[in-house]
Design a protein around this motif. Structure first.
Motif, short mmCIF file in Angstrom:
data_model
loop_
_atom_site.label_atom_id
_atom_site.label_comp_id
_atom_site.label_asym_id
_atom_site.label_seq_id
_atom_site.Cartn_x
_atom_site.Cartn_y
_atom_site.Cartn_z
N GLU A 81 1.01 -1.17 0.75
CA GLU A 81 -0.15 -0.68 -0.22
C GLU A 81 0.85 1.46 0.18
O GLU A 81 2.45 1.13 0.91
N LEU A 90 -6.61 10.43 -8.29
CA LEU A 90 -6.59 9.22 -8.48
C LEU A 90 -5.73 8.60 -9.48
O LEU A 90 -6.03 9.08 -11.00
N TRP A 116 -5.18 -4.84 -8.03
CA TRP A 116 -4.94 -3.24 -7.38
C TRP A 116 -5.80 -2.13 -7.27
O TRP A 116 -7.05 -2.88 -7.90
N VAL A 118 -8.00 2.03 -5.49
CA VAL A 118 -7.69 3.17 -5.08
C VAL A 118 -8.65 2.79 -3.87
O VAL A 118 -9.60 3.11 -4.40
N LYS A 125 -5.75 9.17 0.19
CA LYS A 125 -6.20 8.00 -0.02
C LYS A 125 -5.07 6.65 0.18
O LYS A 125 -3.47 6.95 0.32
N THR A 126 -5.34 5.64 -0.61
CA THR A 126 -4.36 3.95 -0.26
C THR A 126 -4.55 3.54 -1.65
O THR A 126 -5.64 3.57 -2.33
N THR A 127 -3.43 3.77 -2.43
CA THR A 127 -3.06 2.93 -3.64
C THR A 127 -2.93 0.95 -3.40
O THR A 127 -1.48 1.64 -2.88
#
Length: 216
Positions: A81, A90, A116, A118, A125-127
């Motif tokens: 992450e 985004l 994967w 987002v 945010k977390t990718t």
């Protein structure tokens, strides 16, 4: 001594500033942790993900952005992450071609991972992405015939073994081949458990040299 659940993999996170110069250090940290976790088969894919996801933050959020890399196990999947504070930028998977100057980073991530996404968070945010590890259980280790044979030997060494036919002797050539095969299998076992085979050999050499020559 067949050890199936022996590699606890504690989640870890690493705060950093999203700068190009930080990427090599992040890759080294990822390689070190995955080696200790006994997951050499996913290192290359994980390093690609680190490079591309962090570069995405640098390009689309901004250099110097406070960012965090978090690594954990989600079942038998390795989860990576990247947390950043910008909810508006985004990541988008573009139809990039081989001649495109941008948009290829996420395509690489998609190519080397199993999934994967987002997620917006309260802090930004977390990718994230996940890579299959081939583990049977989250805290198991990668096996193979070499590791399996080594564990059979370890079970013998760990128990009360009565050596039978002590006067029986192997031919020199057969004995050498058996010893070499056993050492090679044990080194596979150490690597499967996140240990450096070269370090093990060095330590074994130190123990060997510490024994008086008359006893060798």
């Amino acid at each position: 001594m067949a050890i199936e659940h022996c590699m606890p993999r504690k989640a870890w996170h690493l705060p950093f500033l999203a700068e190009p110069g930080e990427v090599p250090a992040l890759r080294r940290s990822m390689r070190t942790h995955l080696t200790r976790w006994g997951l050499p088969n996913v290192i290359d894919a994980a390093l690609i993900c680190v490079s591309e996801l962090v570069t995405n933050v640098i390009v689309h959020v901004g250099a110097g952005t406070p960012t965090t890399m978090a690594v954990s196990m989600n079942g038998t999947y390795l989860r990576i992450e990247i947390h950043d504070p910008d909810r508006s930028a985004l990541p988008t998977l573009l139809g990039a071609t081989t001649t495109s100057e941008s948009g290829r980073g996420l395509a690489l991530v998609v190519a080397v991972t199993d999934r994967w996404g987002v997620m917006p968070t309260d802090a930004g945010k977390t990718t994230w992405c996940e890579i299959a590890t081939e583990l049977r259980e989250a805290d198991a280790h990668l096996g193979g015939p070499e590791v399996d044979r080594a564990e059979v030997l370890l079970a013998l060494y760990g128990g009360s073994v009565a050596w039978r036919n002590p006067s029986a002797q192997l031919g020199l050539a057969l004995g050498q081949e058996a010893a070499i095969a056993m050492i090679a299998d044990l080194l596979h076992w150490f690597r499967a458990h996140g240990q450096d085979p070269d370090d093990i050999l060095d330590r074994a050499q130190m123990h060997f040299e510490a024994v008086p020559k008359s006893l060798r």
